[in-house]
Design a protein around this motif. Structure first.
Motif, PDB file in Angstrom:
ATOM      1  N   PHE A  76       0.886  -1.223   0.096  1.00 47.09           N
ATOM      2  CA  PHE A  76      -0.081  -0.097   0.164  1.00 47.09           C
ATOM      3  C   PHE A  76       0.933   1.384  -0.094  1.00 47.09           C
ATOM      4  N   CYS A  77       2.048   1.303   0.700  1.00 47.13           N
ATOM      5  CA  CYS A  77       2.741   2.343   0.699  1.00 47.13           C
ATOM      6  C   CYS A  77       3.438   2.576  -0.908  1.00 47.13           C
ATOM      7  N   ASN A  78       3.725   1.580  -1.433  1.00 49.91           N
ATOM      8  CA  ASN A  78       4.222   1.654  -2.952  1.00 49.91           C
ATOM      9  C   ASN A  78       3.382   2.316  -3.810  1.00 49.91           C
ATOM     10  N   VAL A  79       1.867   1.777  -3.655  1.00 52.16           N
ATOM     11  CA  VAL A  79       0.837   2.227  -4.550  1.00 52.16           C
ATOM     12  C   VAL A  79       0.544   3.794  -4.142  1.00 52.16           C
ATOM     13  N   LEU A  80       0.611   4.155  -2.914  1.00 54.31           N
ATOM     14  CA  LEU A  80       0.417   5.337  -2.577  1.00 54.31           C
ATOM     15  C   LEU A  80       1.507   6.478  -2.960  1.00 54.31           C
ATOM     16  N   GLN A  81       2.701   5.827  -2.818  1.00 51.98           N
ATOM     17  CA  GLN A  81       3.957   6.477  -3.475  1.00 51.98           C
ATOM     18  C   GLN A  81       3.624   6.907  -4.908  1.00 51.98           C
ATOM     19  N   ILE A 123      -1.425   7.311 -16.435  1.00 48.23           N
ATOM     20  CA  ILE A 123      -0.575   6.161 -17.121  1.00 48.23           C
ATOM     21  C   ILE A 123      -1.062   6.164 -18.469  1.00 48.23           C
ATOM     22  N   ASP A 124      -0.218   6.297 -19.561  1.00 51.66           N
ATOM     23  CA  ASP A 124      -0.674   6.152 -20.945  1.00 51.66           C
ATOM     24  C   ASP A 124      -1.050   4.688 -21.087  1.00 51.66           C
ATOM     25  N   SER A 125      -2.135   4.760 -21.950  1.00 50.06           N
ATOM     26  CA  SER A 125      -2.716   3.247 -21.816  1.00 50.06           C
ATOM     27  C   SER A 125      -1.642   2.363 -22.605  1.00 50.06           C
ATOM     28  N   ARG A 126      -0.950   2.958 -23.355  1.00 47.74           N
ATOM     29  CA  ARG A 126       0.178   1.919 -23.822  1.00 47.74           C
ATOM     30  C   ARG A 126       1.043   1.187 -22.968  1.00 47.74           C
ATOM     31  N   ASN A 127       1.541   1.897 -21.868  1.00 52.07           N
ATOM     32  CA  ASN A 127       2.234   1.462 -20.900  1.00 52.07           C
ATOM     33  C   ASN A 127       1.576   0.756 -19.763  1.00 52.07           C
ATOM     34  N   LEU A 128       0.204   0.572 -19.839  1.00 49.99           N
ATOM     35  CA  LEU A 128      -0.512  -0.216 -18.653  1.00 49.99           C
ATOM     36  C   LEU A 128      -0.214  -1.755 -18.983  1.00 49.99           C
ATOM     37  N   GLU A 129       0.166  -2.362 -19.873  1.00 51.02           N
ATOM     38  CA  GLU A 129       0.382  -3.681 -19.548  1.00 51.02           C
ATOM     39  C   GLU A 129       1.971  -4.007 -19.221  1.00 51.02           C
ATOM     40  N   TYR A 130       3.020  -2.871 -19.109  1.00 59.17           N
ATOM     41  CA  TYR A 130       4.285  -3.078 -18.564  1.00 59.17           C
ATOM     42  C   TYR A 130       4.383  -2.677 -17.125  1.00 59.17           C
ATOM     43  N   ILE A 131       3.412  -2.069 -16.507  1.00 62.00           N
ATOM     44  CA  ILE A 131       3.609  -1.185 -15.423  1.00 62.00           C
ATOM     45  C   ILE A 131       4.335  -2.147 -13.994  1.00 62.00           C
ATOM     46  N   PHE A 132       4.009  -3.351 -14.330  1.00 59.50           N
ATOM     47  CA  PHE A 132       4.382  -4.614 -13.377  1.00 59.50           C
ATOM     48  C   PHE A 132       5.663  -5.234 -13.658  1.00 59.50           C
ATOM     49  N   ASP A 133       6.112  -4.771 -14.770  1.00 59.65           N
ATOM     50  CA  ASP A 133       7.468  -5.716 -15.425  1.00 59.65           C
ATOM     51  C   ASP A 133       8.765  -4.872 -14.480  1.00 59.65           C
ATOM     52  N   PRO A 134       9.534  -5.722 -13.722  1.00 62.59           N
ATOM     53  CA  PRO A 134      10.657  -5.026 -13.287  1.00 62.59           C
ATOM     54  C   PRO A 134      11.472  -4.394 -14.125  1.00 62.59           C
ATOM     55  N   LEU A 135      11.828  -3.185 -13.449  1.00 64.26           N
ATOM     56  CA  LEU A 135      12.508  -2.095 -13.781  1.00 64.26           C
ATOM     57  C   LEU A 135      11.993  -1.023 -15.011  1.00 64.26           C
ATOM     58  N   ALA A 145      13.792   3.457  -9.648  1.00 62.82           N
ATOM     59  CA  ALA A 145      14.331   1.944 -10.282  1.00 62.82           C
ATOM     60  C   ALA A 145      13.170   1.202 -11.182  1.00 62.82           C
ATOM     61  N   GLY A 146      11.908   1.526 -10.891  1.00 66.02           N
ATOM     62  CA  GLY A 146      10.760   0.673 -11.460  1.00 66.02           C
ATOM     63  C   GLY A 146      10.598  -0.621 -10.926  1.00 66.02           C
ATOM     64  N   LEU A 147      10.843  -0.445  -9.458  1.00 65.96           N
ATOM     65  CA  LEU A 147      10.614  -1.729  -8.792  1.00 65.96           C
ATOM     66  C   LEU A 147       9.507  -1.801  -7.863  1.00 65.96           C
ATOM     67  N   LEU A 149       5.931  -1.404  -8.219  1.00 65.97           N
ATOM     68  CA  LEU A 149       4.790  -2.097  -8.611  1.00 65.97           C
ATOM     69  C   LEU A 149       5.189  -3.473  -8.824  1.00 65.97           C
ATOM     70  N   PRO A 150       6.291  -3.908  -9.410  1.00 66.46           N
ATOM     71  CA  PRO A 150       6.489  -5.398  -9.239  1.00 66.46           C
ATOM     72  C   PRO A 150       6.806  -5.888  -8.019  1.00 66.46           C
ATOM     73  N   LEU A 151       7.421  -5.291  -7.016  1.00 67.67           N
ATOM     74  CA  LEU A 151       7.315  -5.807  -5.683  1.00 67.67           C
ATOM     75  C   LEU A 151       5.836  -5.911  -5.034  1.00 67.67           C
ATOM     76  N   ALA A 152       5.338  -5.091  -5.426  1.00 68.03           N
ATOM     77  CA  ALA A 152       3.863  -5.210  -4.800  1.00 68.03           C
ATOM     78  C   ALA A 152       3.293  -6.163  -5.214  1.00 68.03           C
ATOM     79  N   LYS A 153       3.287  -6.349  -6.713  1.00 71.81           N
ATOM     80  CA  LYS A 153       2.451  -7.442  -7.258  1.00 71.81           C
ATOM     81  C   LYS A 153       2.850  -8.705  -6.734  1.00 71.81           C
ATOM     82  N   GLN A 154       4.233  -8.945  -6.567  1.00 67.97           N
ATOM     83  CA  GLN A 154       4.935 -10.258  -5.989  1.00 67.97           C
ATOM     84  C   GLN A 154       4.178 -10.500  -4.635  1.00 67.97           C
ATOM     85  N   ILE A 155       4.440  -9.480  -3.734  1.00 63.79           N
ATOM     86  CA  ILE A 155       3.948  -9.616  -2.398  1.00 63.79           C
ATOM     87  C   ILE A 155       2.651 -10.270  -2.269  1.00 63.79           C
ATOM     88  N   LEU A 156       1.675  -9.453  -3.499  1.00 67.76           N
ATOM     89  CA  LEU A 156       0.220  -9.834  -3.431  1.00 67.76           C
ATOM     90  C   LEU A 156       0.114 -11.173  -3.977  1.00 67.76           C
TER      91      LEU A 156
END
Length: 185
Positions: A76-81, A123-135, A145-147, A149-156
């Motif tokens: 939740f901190c990552n999403v709020l950030q 978020i640009d709709s073209r980027n939506l499919e990539y937002i959970f990709d590391p980096l 660093a782009g980490l 949302l990927p970290l949030a997804k893994q924890i979830l």
């Protein structure tokens, strides 16, 4: 000034308690509102300093999930950030812009759904499919660093939960987090 000092003291105590309480690292039944309230407290210094309003329509009172408090609070901190950084980016073009983050938790069939929506740059709709990709990041790579949302997804995923990002017609970004409901015996 004294009121502000007391508020800072409470925030620091919450942060220290959050880092020291080892029982919060074990799997347990947790009320969603406790995790959300902790994440809001942790990010409050930034959001308050930026004049961002956080509106909590329903914080998940009496909605239980099973998991580890610390990692879930980090989600939740990552999403709020991300939300307050998107608002800060929008403010660059319009310094008078009033930022807002809306949080809602509700039950939907056999799930608890937490939605966190912001009115930042979107978020640009073209980027939506990539937002959970590391980096992957659309921000300055020197600062991000782009980490998050990927970290949030893994924890979830470790908690048998899922996260989705959407963009509504007003270009508001919304993250929907789905947890399985704990079966009652």
């Amino acid at each position: 000034m004294e009121k502000g000092t007391l508020k800072c003291k409470n925030i620091v105590q919450n942060l220290l308690g959050f880092s020291r309480d080892s029982s919060l690292s074990e799997n347990q039944n947790i009320q969603i509102n406790e995790i959300l309230n902790r994440a809001i407290l942790i990010t409050e210094l930034r959001t308050r300093a930026m004049g961002i309003r956080i509106n909590v329509q329903d914080a998940g009172d009496k909605m239980l999930i099973y998991g580890r408090f610390h990692p879930l609070a980090q989600v939740f901190c990552n999403v709020l950030q991300n939300a307050y950084e998107a608002i800060a980016e929008k403010r660059k073009a319009n310094p008078e812009f009033g930022g807002e983050i809306n949080i809602n938790a509700h039950k939907e069939k056999n799930e608890i759904v937490i939605s966190i929506e912001d009115n930042g740059i979107g978020i640009d709709s073209r980027n939506l499919e990539y937002i959970f990709d590391p980096l992957f990041t659309t921000k300055d790579p020197e600062k991000n660093a782009g980490l998050g949302l990927p970290l949030a997804k893994q924890i979830l995923q470790d908690h048998k939960a899922q996260i989705f990002g959407t963009i509504n017609e007003d270009r508001k970004t919304c993250f929907h987090i789905h947890f399985p409901v704990i079966p009652t015996s």
